[in-house]
Every structure is written in structure tokens, then in C-alpha cells.
Design an enzyme around this catalytic site. Structure first.
Site, PDB file in Angstrom:
ATOM      1  N   ASP A 155       0.866  -1.048  -0.052  1.00 21.47           N
ATOM      2  CA  ASP A 155      -0.113  -0.117   0.134  1.00 21.47           C
ATOM      3  C   ASP A 155       0.967   1.170   0.122  1.00 21.47           C
ATOM      4  OD1 ASP A 155      -2.078  -1.843   0.339  1.00 21.47           O
ATOM      5  OD2 ASP A 155      -2.161  -1.509   2.433  1.00 21.47           O
TER       6      ASP A 155
HETATM    7  N1  URA Z   1      -1.355  -6.096   4.098  1.00 22.03           N
HETATM    8  C1  URA Z   1      -1.656  -4.533   4.029  1.00 22.03           C
HETATM    9  O1  URA Z   1      -2.694  -4.341   4.750  1.00 22.03           O
HETATM   10  N2  URA Z   1      -1.025  -3.636   3.259  1.00 22.03           N
HETATM   11  C2  URA Z   1       0.102  -3.985   2.462  1.00 22.03           C
HETATM   12  O2  URA Z   1       0.660  -3.092   1.973  1.00 22.03           O
HETATM   13  C3  URA Z   1       0.608  -5.274   2.618  1.00 22.03           C
HETATM   14  C4  URA Z   1      -0.251  -6.313   3.370  1.00 22.03           C
END
Ligand code: URA
Length: 235
Positions: free
Chosen positions: A103
Site C-alpha cells: 500500500d
Molecule cells: N497488508 C496490508 O494491509 N497492506 C500492505 O501493504 C501489505 C499487506
């Protein structure tokens, strides 16, 4: 990059021989014959053909580990953000891309490669490798909640696979969790933490299988070692 250098890198011929080929009118850039020797091309954008066949540097496979900072997107282009992870890996000439995603607001270990087969394998649901995260969450989850987390929670209509979670630090209003999951669903860790009512404040991926970030600085990258590449290919 100068056209003849690019041709040499693609294994067409030596730079000098490539110059000859250019002068012979056998090279096109984006469909137009180019006969000037100094022509600059962008290996990431321009289509170069020699004798009507596209050439590419990609034969040289590269495998990179990046410590992604927050605020960078893992897509190759993004309309809404001007920071993309590729900006952090400027000196690489191959067309690398991220393996899976992190993310915008997650930091940590991101693999990048131009090896499509390996990327496919690593992100395929049936091959999912365990990924380890360190999460700062609101509050301190009790054992009941931790067990729910471990056994599986229903997010987006589907129960999550078994997971690992352990509290590594307790503060007054928050705690640090070590988490390991082997699925790669969208915002999975955040959704799982939200489900047990301990939303994520900060999230960092620290390992993919046996590959660890160790002390790679934030925003920095390194090539994987041969041993690491072998390990990934064997998974
Ligand atoms: N889980 C999440 O919530 N975000 C990420 O970037 C990776 C795994």
C-alpha cells in the site's frame, strides 16, 4: 541512452557494428527509420527494431530488494501520486516491475524484477510465500482476539488462512505486533487488524520467505544475492 549503446546492450552487435547497422537504415525507433548515430532513446518507452524485429535488454534478469518508504505507489504509473517506487531505482536500465504490491502507506520489503515467470510464481495464490510484517496498532489485543486473528477472520466475504501473530511490545494505548501471513489479499493486514478492533497505525513488511530487509536503509535498494535468487526460484 544512445541508440548504438542500447543495441549493444541488447546483444545486437558491438557499439561500432551497431553504428554501421544504423547507417545502413536497418533500425527503426517507434516505426521511423533512424540513421543518426547520436540518437537518444528511452529504453523504457521507445520501441526499437532491427531488421523489423524488436530488441530488448531484458535478457539480463535482475532481482532487486527495495526498502519502500511510505508515500510511494507500487504501480508503474499513477495519476494521483507523483511518487512511484521506480523513482527510487533510477540507475537500472532493465524494465523492472514490482512483485506484488504494498500500500501507499506501507513501508518495507518490495521485490522488483524483470523476470515475469518468477513474479508470477511468487504472487500466484497457490504459491503464496509467508510474508512478515511489523505493525503498530491501536490498543493491546487480548488473547481471544489474537486467536481469532490466527485461526482466520472473514474479510471481504472470505475467511483468511491461518496466520501468525505475536505481541512484541506493549505501550499504554498501542502495541507492536509481529505478523506473518501467506496470502496476498488487498490491504489484508490492515483489514485483519481492523476486524479485531485494533486498527493499524503503521505497517512495515520485513521479510518475504527467508529474504529479510535486515539493515537496508529506507528508500535504498540492493541486488539480491545469487543464493537469494536461487531460493526464490526453488519455492
Ligand atoms: N497488508 C496490508 O494491509 N497492506 C500492505 O501493504 C501489505 C499487506
Amino acid at each position: 541512452m544512445r541508440l548504438q549503446k542500447y543495441m549493444a546492450k541488447c546483444g545486437v552487435a558491438s557499439r561500432r557494428k551497431s553504428e554501421k547497422i544504423i547507417l545502413e537504415g536497418r533500425v527503426t525507433v517507434n516505426g521511423l527509420v533512424v540513421k543518426e548515430l547520436g540518437t537518444i532513446i528511452d529504453p523504457n518507452k521507445d520501441i526499437v527494431k532491427v531488421d523489423n524485429k524488436e530488441i530488448q535488454i531484458e535478457k539480463n534478469k535482475v532481482y532487486i530488494m527495495l526498502n519502500k518508504p511510505e508515500g510511494y505507489v507500487t504501480t508503474l504509473k499513477d495519476k494521483h501520486s507523483d511518487k512511484i517506487v521506480l523513482d527510487l531505482i533510477k540507475s537500472i536500465e532493465e524494465r523492472i516491475f514490482p512483485v506484488g504490491r504494498l500500500d501507499l502507506d506501507t513501508s518495507g520489503l518490495l521485490l522488483m524484477t524483470n523476470d515475469g515467470d518468477l513474479a508470477y510464481k511468487l504472487t500466484h495464490p497457490s504459491h503464496e510465500v509467508p510474508k512478515k510484517y511489523i505493525a503498530l496498532v491501536e490498543g493491546v489485543p487480548n488473547n481471544k482476539k489474537l486467536n481469532r486473528f490466527r485461526k482466520g477472520l472473514k474479510i471481504d466475504g472470505r475467511v483468511t488462512a491461518e496466520a501468525y501473530v505475536k505481541i512484541v511490545k506493549r505501550y499504554k494505548d498501542s502495541s507492536v505486533l509481529k505478523i506473518s501471513i501467506h496470502e496476498g489479499r488487498n490491504r489484508q493486514v490492515r483489514k485483519m487488524c481492523e476486524y479485531i478492533k485494533h486498527p493499524v497505525i503503521k505497517l512495515k513488511r520485513v521479510a518475504i520467505g527467508e529474504l529479510n530487509l535486515d539493515n537496508l536503509e529506507i528508500g535504498k535498494w540492493r541486488y539480491l544475492t545469487e543464493k537469494e535468487v536461487k531460493y526464490l526460484k526453488k519455492l
